[in-house]
Scaffold this motif. Sequence first.
Motif, PDB file in Angstrom:
ATOM      1  N   LEU A  38       0.822  -1.209   0.000  1.00 20.44           N
ATOM      2  CA  LEU A  38       0.000   0.000   0.000  1.00 20.44           C
ATOM      3  C   LEU A  38       0.858   1.262   0.000  1.00 20.44           C
ATOM      4  CD1 LEU A  38      -3.003   0.927   0.156  1.00 20.44           C
ATOM      5  CD2 LEU A  38      -2.715   1.024   2.641  1.00 20.44           C
ATOM      6  N   SER A  39       1.965   1.253   0.731  1.00 21.09           N
ATOM      7  CA  SER A  39       2.803   2.452   0.813  1.00 21.09           C
ATOM      8  C   SER A  39       3.412   2.797  -0.541  1.00 21.09           C
ATOM      9  CB  SER A  39       3.906   2.268   1.858  1.00 21.09           C
ATOM     10  OG  SER A  39       4.766   1.199   1.501  1.00 21.09           O
TER      11      SER A  39
ATOM     12  N   HIS B 177      -9.593  -2.097  -9.134  1.00 23.32           N
ATOM     13  CA  HIS B 177      -8.978  -1.132 -10.061  1.00 23.32           C
ATOM     14  C   HIS B 177      -7.771  -0.472  -9.395  1.00 23.32           C
ATOM     15  CE1 HIS B 177     -10.365   2.924  -8.560  1.00 23.32           C
ATOM     16  NE2 HIS B 177     -11.373   2.244  -8.054  1.00 23.32           N
ATOM     17  N   TYR B 178      -6.703  -0.333 -10.189  1.00 20.27           N
ATOM     18  CA  TYR B 178      -5.467   0.235  -9.652  1.00 20.27           C
ATOM     19  C   TYR B 178      -5.222   1.661 -10.119  1.00 20.27           C
ATOM     20  CZ  TYR B 178      -2.752  -0.780 -14.006  1.00 20.27           C
ATOM     21  OH  TYR B 178      -2.257  -0.823 -15.297  1.00 20.27           O
TER      22      TYR B 178
ATOM     23  N   THR C  27      -6.639  -2.818  -4.411  1.00 23.87           N
ATOM     24  CA  THR C  27      -5.542  -3.409  -5.170  1.00 23.87           C
ATOM     25  C   THR C  27      -4.649  -4.237  -4.263  1.00 23.87           C
ATOM     26  OG1 THR C  27      -5.573  -1.564  -6.736  1.00 23.87           O
ATOM     27  CG2 THR C  27      -3.567  -2.875  -6.652  1.00 23.87           C
ATOM     28  N   THR C  28      -4.318  -3.688  -3.101  1.00 26.77           N
ATOM     29  CA  THR C  28      -3.496  -4.406  -2.128  1.00 26.77           C
ATOM     30  C   THR C  28      -4.180  -5.691  -1.685  1.00 26.77           C
ATOM     31  OG1 THR C  28      -2.473  -2.347  -1.364  1.00 26.77           O
ATOM     32  CG2 THR C  28      -2.396  -4.231   0.126  1.00 26.77           C
TER      33      THR C  28
ATOM     34  N   MET D  50     -17.402 -13.287 -10.407  1.00 25.56           N
ATOM     35  CA  MET D  50     -16.385 -12.249 -10.315  1.00 25.56           C
ATOM     36  C   MET D  50     -16.517 -11.589  -8.952  1.00 25.56           C
ATOM     37  SD  MET D  50     -15.684  -8.743 -10.521  1.00 25.56           S
ATOM     38  CE  MET D  50     -14.255  -7.780 -10.990  1.00 25.56           C
ATOM     39  N   PHE D  51     -15.378 -11.403  -8.280  1.00 22.26           N
ATOM     40  CA  PHE D  51     -15.354 -10.850  -6.919  1.00 22.26           C
ATOM     41  C   PHE D  51     -14.420  -9.656  -6.908  1.00 22.26           C
ATOM     42  CE2 PHE D  51     -14.174 -10.651  -2.446  1.00 22.26           C
ATOM     43  CZ  PHE D  51     -15.365 -10.957  -1.792  1.00 22.26           C
ATOM     44  N   ASN D  52     -14.935  -8.493  -6.518  1.00 20.64           N
ATOM     45  CA  ASN D  52     -14.223  -7.230  -6.663  1.00 20.64           C
ATOM     46  C   ASN D  52     -14.026  -6.544  -5.310  1.00 20.64           C
ATOM     47  OD1 ASN D  52     -13.186  -5.205  -8.610  1.00 20.64           O
ATOM     48  ND2 ASN D  52     -14.848  -3.925  -7.846  1.00 20.64           N
ATOM     49  N   PHE D  53     -12.839  -5.957  -5.109  1.00 22.11           N
ATOM     50  CA  PHE D  53     -12.531  -5.198  -3.888  1.00 22.11           C
ATOM     51  C   PHE D  53     -12.512  -3.709  -4.203  1.00 22.11           C
ATOM     52  CE2 PHE D  53     -10.608  -9.312  -2.894  1.00 22.11           C
ATOM     53  CZ  PHE D  53     -10.886  -9.481  -1.538  1.00 22.11           C
TER      54      PHE D  53
END
Length: 317
Positions: free
Chosen positions: A39-40, A115-116, A141-142, A193-196
Amino acid sequence: MKKLLLLFIVLLVFSCKTVEKTETKASYKATPESVGSTLSYLTSDELMGRDTGSSGIAKAGTYLMNMMQSNGVKPYFNSYRDTISNFNKTAYNIVGYLEGNDAKLKNEFVIIGAHYDHIGIINEVNGDSIANGANDNASGTTAVTEVMKYFSKAKSNKRSLLFVFFTAEEKGLLGSKHLAQRLKNENMDIYFMFNFEMIGVPMQRDDMLLYLTGFGKTNMATTINNYAKTKLVGYIPMQTQYQLFRASDNYPFFTECNVPAQTVSSFDFENFNYYHQPDDEFELMNLPHMANVINSINPVLEKMINAPQKEIKINEK
């Protein structure tokens, strides 16, 4: 004496093999440190807010591709880059592939994504104009990178997995629209489909850890909570008010591929005040919460991925 020595050697070799086998099967756990490391970087000023088509998001993409490669996750296409066809700059999703270990079920796919991209350089606030997008959506993303580590180490997935980092979500879900159409044209057998999306801070409630968008569209919520043996995901009215089911990268897979496709989030419009602002920074993210989300989701995803039949269904209207 020689017989005793030989027996000791045999037992020692067997013991070492047993320990090695046990260590191989040990499951991966996300930690605040592992979460924070990824994340950093994704939220660093070096990436300039990860705007689609920018040099900053290209650096983020290289970082994520290197992580896939180091974890033994192969490209699904000829390369990890899935260049999208609906944007006026060069931009790409990143797509990794982990083959299933069941002779039959490996022909079915589960997509795990986030999504990044973010919104890049914006109007200055308190001397800062870089929208680093920590919660939106470096946090999601992380999470995908940690799920990827879990399955790449366990190698327990019966169905094949696609790990996808979508570009151009902020431009109108362009990355996911492109990929959904591409996989539809390939006749890929997608199970779900599994989304964060935005899991960086906890909700100010204790009756659920996350909410699931499109709550009543499928039986995914019931399936998740049954496997978790607790209310891991729930419903909040804000998701209907703001039509969140249509607002993230799950939606094109639901509409184009006609499969269960939903997003988990802990952003409830009351617990985070810096949406699309420069103050959406790494320092505000709750790393223990994120690690807890990931470690709660991983064994549930594993059960969903390995179910003998496709038990998650779209509800009839």
